[in-house]
Design an enzyme around this catalytic site. Sequence first.
Site, short mmCIF file in Angstrom:
data_model
loop_
_atom_site.label_atom_id
_atom_site.label_comp_id
_atom_site.label_asym_id
_atom_site.label_seq_id
_atom_site.Cartn_x
_atom_site.Cartn_y
_atom_site.Cartn_z
N CYS A 123 0.83 -1.20 0.00
CA CYS A 123 0.00 0.00 0.00
C CYS A 123 0.86 1.24 0.00
O CYS A 123 1.66 1.43 0.89
CB CYS A 123 -0.92 0.01 1.22
N VAL B 69 1.51 -5.09 -21.26
CA VAL B 69 2.56 -5.02 -22.28
C VAL B 69 3.37 -6.31 -22.19
O VAL B 69 4.29 -6.45 -21.38
CB VAL B 69 3.46 -3.79 -22.06
N ARG B 70 3.02 -7.24 -23.04
CA ARG B 70 3.63 -8.57 -23.01
C ARG B 70 3.71 -9.15 -24.42
O ARG B 70 2.81 -8.93 -25.24
CB ARG B 70 2.81 -9.52 -22.15
#
Length: 259
Positions: A102, A244-245
Site C-alpha cells: 500500500c 505489455v507482453r
Amino acid sequence: MAVMTTRRAIVRRGVPAPDDLAVEEPLILALDGAPIATLMRTPGHDIELAAGWLNVESGVRTADDVAVLRSCRDDDTDRVHIDLRAGVEPPRPRAFVTSAACGVCSADVVDVTPLRRADPHTPGWTIGSDVLVGLPDAMREQQKAFRRTGAVHAAALADTAGVLHVVREDVGRHNAVDKVVGRALLDGLLPATDHLLVVSGRVSFEIVQKAVAAGVAGIVAVSAPSSLAVDLARKQGLLLAGLVRNGTCNLYAGADLVV
C-alpha cells in the site's frame, strides 16, 4: 552493502532444499529527529526511496529542497534522517506502518492536480510502438532479485529510444517507483518530461500519483490498470499502456502518443 535476498530451508516436491527469498524489513523515516513514517521495503537504495517518497508526500521538488538525507542503523532498525530547507512543506506524519502493498494508505484525497509541476511531454512528443512494447523485456533483463526469488517488483525510467536510465527492485511496487523517482530527483532530472515510467505490476491510483509528481509522459506496465488509474491518466494527459507482453499491449490512455 544492503542484502536484497536471503535463504530459508523449504521443502520442494517433498525434498528439503534451500530457497532464495526477497528480504522485507522496516525503514523508519525521521524528520528533524522525529519518526514520521515506517516503510516496509526491500533494503537497498534507501536514500532514493526516501527522496522519491518525499517528492509526493511533501513540498520537495529538487535535491536542493533537502538539507539532510542520511541513512543509518539505530536499535537494529534502518533509518533515514531528513531535514528540509526552510520554507519547504513537510510531509504529514503517518500514525501507522505503510506496508509493501500500500502506497497511499493514509491519503485523504485522490486529487493529483496539486502534484503536477510541469507538462508531461513537449508538443509533438510520441513514442514508437516497437520501443514501447520492448521496455518491460529490457527491464526484466536487469531484475536480478526477481530472477532469484520471483517475489519483487521493478520500476524503471526510460526515454523514447528505449534506454533505461535507472532500474530498481523492491517487494513493494510503489517502493520500486519511489526509488526510481528518488534517483531522478537526486540527479536533477525532475520533472522527467518526455520519459516513461515502466512498472512490473498493476497500475493503480498511487502509481499514477507518483508518475504525475515525477512529470513523466506516461506509464508502461506489465499488468493492467484500475479504472481510477485510467481516469486519472486521461485527465492528466498521460500515456498509459498496460498488459505489455509478448510484443503487444493495450493502450488505456494517450493512444495518439504511440506511433
